[in-house]
Design an enzyme around this catalytic site. Structure first.
Site, PDB file in Angstrom:
ATOM      1  N   PHE A 263      24.000  40.895  41.294  1.00  0.00           N
ATOM      2  CA  PHE A 263      24.901  41.973  40.846  1.00  0.00           C
ATOM      3  C   PHE A 263      24.039  42.686  39.761  1.00  0.00           C
ATOM      4  O   PHE A 263      23.408  42.232  38.918  1.00  0.00           O
ATOM      5  CB  PHE A 263      25.838  41.262  39.889  1.00  0.00           C
TER       6      PHE A 263
ATOM      7  N   ASP B 120      16.090  41.756  36.123  1.00  0.00           N
ATOM      8  CA  ASP B 120      17.782  42.317  35.581  1.00  0.00           C
ATOM      9  C   ASP B 120      17.973  41.124  34.707  1.00  0.00           C
ATOM     10  O   ASP B 120      18.535  40.081  35.170  1.00  0.00           O
ATOM     11  CB  ASP B 120      18.611  42.643  36.684  1.00  0.00           C
TER      12      ASP B 120
ATOM     13  N   LYS C  88      24.208  43.805  27.892  1.00  0.00           N
ATOM     14  CA  LYS C  88      25.166  42.826  27.440  1.00  0.00           C
ATOM     15  C   LYS C  88      24.977  42.207  26.114  1.00  0.00           C
ATOM     16  O   LYS C  88      25.474  42.899  24.905  1.00  0.00           O
ATOM     17  CB  LYS C  88      25.436  41.793  28.440  1.00  0.00           C
TER      18      LYS C  88
HETATM   19  C1  LIG Z   1      27.040  43.010  33.491  1.00  0.00           C
HETATM   20  C2  LIG Z   1      25.701  43.286  34.594  1.00  0.00           C
HETATM   21  C3  LIG Z   1      25.086  44.422  34.862  1.00  0.00           C
HETATM   22  C4  LIG Z   1      25.975  45.793  34.776  1.00  0.00           C
HETATM   23  O1  LIG Z   1      26.111  45.846  33.147  1.00  0.00           O
HETATM   24  P1  LIG Z   1      27.370  47.045  32.760  1.00  0.00           P
HETATM   25  O2  LIG Z   1      26.924  47.158  31.192  1.00  0.00           O
HETATM   26  O3  LIG Z   1      28.494  46.380  33.131  1.00  0.00           O
HETATM   27  O4  LIG Z   1      26.885  48.293  33.403  1.00  0.00           O
HETATM   28  C5  LIG Z   1      23.991  44.527  35.347  1.00  0.00           C
HETATM   29  N1  LIG Z   1      23.303  43.295  35.865  1.00  0.00           N
HETATM   30  C6  LIG Z   1      23.686  42.185  35.476  1.00  0.00           C
HETATM   31  C7  LIG Z   1      22.813  41.110  35.733  1.00  0.00           C
HETATM   32  C8  LIG Z   1      24.764  42.109  34.817  1.00  0.00           C
HETATM   33  O5  LIG Z   1      25.270  40.933  34.303  1.00  0.00           O
END
Ligand SMILES: *Cc1c(COP(=O)(O)O)cnc(C)c1O
Length: 395
Positions: free
Chosen positions: A136, A221, A250
């Site tokens: 994701f 990520d 986050k």
């Molecule tokens: C939550 C998340 C995103 C997206 O972040 P947003 O602030 O919602 O755009 C991307 N990569 C990972 C691994 C995430 O957990």
């Protein structure tokens, strides 16, 4: 506004399926709704409020900054931005930081950097990014294309070209997919949204090697697993490799919107003036909050608490799993933990909510726990007790 007569929720786009409560207040590990009911939050607002709700250090930093300066654009330096950038760089393998406002934007910045770096160093045919199935990476068009889950892509075609997905921990598939078009390999060291699935050290080493052989970038990520979530400031510190690029968001500012893309100078120097931008990026209030978060993570024993209490929760969940046939596996590290069930548990989250606990469920199948780092052992015990009660009604 009288929420009972005018139903303002009907004014909101229905892009989320929500639990029908309205949260009005938070403090530490607790949240309260408009009916005065109290909840212990095992979600941290999806890995965001990692130091607890309304953490006094963050509140103080935000208040002080709001009285001093809200915003000036990126045509000038500001002190909070310089502080956060230097703390991130001095404590990571990266050399420079690009600030934005969300995770998807950090991923988008990393994708643009990978393409620019590929174009500049290996030519215009080098633009492909390899990511993992079940990953994701966010909700912009490029980020859903990077995301290895068709459910997020359906109906939004045509998707931008240049993305390939391989199964996680499949070294052979990665090596077969990689080639002269590969600009980057992007992975979450532990897949979060995909159900708390850690990558193996061997796979990460292979990804590092593949990137090195091609002159491609390795992007981590760490939007969900960075900023202390696994028990070290960055998740990569507990793996045998260092990435070239790190995406953060986050937990970075403890609840104030922020994103950051960190990279080695060798890569970041390819994003020169005018190549990328964000009006709100490095917003002083967001950076003041991030500065307070980083100080807490670096100068207190909070990371040790993440490891210790994460281990405590993990052991509790493993014990529960050993007595509950319906559990398939318990996974995770630090304070990102997942309990995978053999069959969907559609009512688990709402049952726990009635018991006063907020939790996340991935794919209807995996209980995902992302508690604030300040969660106490007694609170963990009470969640485990509730899970045992749920178990006795679902043996
Ligand atoms: C939550 C998340 C995103 C997206 O972040 P947003 O602030 O919602 O755009 C991307 N990569 C990972 C691994 C995430 O957990």
């Amino acid at each position: 506004m009288d929420t009972n007569t005018i139903k303002p929720y009907s004014y909101i786009a229905e892009t989320y399926s929500r639990f029908g409560i309205t949260i009005t207040r938070g403090s530490g590990t607790r949240l309260w709704d408009d009916k005065g009911r109290q909840y212990t939050d095992f979600t941290s607002g999806i890995a965001v409020c990692s130091l607890g709700h309304c953490n006094p250090h963050i509140v103080e930093a935000v208040k002080a900054q709001a009285e001093r300066l809200f915003h000036v654009s990126n045509l000038y330096w500001t002190e909070p931005q310089l502080k956060v950038a230097s703390l991130l760089v001095e404590n990571s393998c990266a050399d420079r930081v690009f600030f934005c406002n969300s995770g998807a934007e950090a991923v988008e910045a990393a994708i643009k950097l990978a393409r620019k770096y590929g174009h500049d160093t290996r030519g215009p045919d080098c633009f492909e990014i390899i990511t993992l199935q079940g990953s994701f990476h966010g909700r912009t068009l490029a980020a859903i294309t990077a995301t290895g889950q068709p459910v997020y892509q359906r109906g939004f075609e045509p998707l931008p070209p240049g993305f390939t997905h391989v199964p996680p921990n499949d070294i052979r598939a990665l090596e077969l997919a990689a080639g002269k078009r590969t600009a980057a390999v992007m992975v979450e060291p532990i897949q979060g949204e995909g159900g708390v699935r850690p990558l193996t050290d061997e796979f990460l080493q292979a990804a590092r090697q593949t990137a090195d052989q091609l002159g491609a970038l390795l992007i981590f990520d760490e939007i969900q697993v960075g900023m202390g979530r696994t028990g070290s400031l960055f998740a990569y510190e507990q793996t045998p490799v260092e990435p070239d690029v790190i995406c953060l968001a986050k937990g970075l500012a403890g609840g104030v919107p922020i994103g950051a893309m960190l990279a080695r100078e060798e890569a970041m120097k390819h994003l020169g003036p005018g190549t990328h931008a964000s009006t709100f990026g490095a917003n002083p209030i967001a950076c003041a909050a991030a500065g307070a978060v980083l100080e807490q993570l670096l100068e207190t024993d909070i990371l040790r608490q993440v490891r210790e209490k994460g281990q405590y929760l993990m052991e509790g969940l493993r014990k529960l799993a050993s007595r509950w046939d319906k559990v398939k596996e318990v996974r995770g590290r630090g304070m990102i933990l997942g309990v995978e069930f053999k069959k969907a548990m559609p009512d688990l989250a709402s049952w726990l909510m009635k018991e006063g606990f907020l939790v996340l469920v991935a794919q209807g199948l995996i209980l995902r726990l992302l508690p604030p780092f300040i969660m106490e052992k007694e609170e963990i015990d009470r969640l485990l007790d509730a899970l045992y009660r749920y178990k006795s009604s679902n043996p």
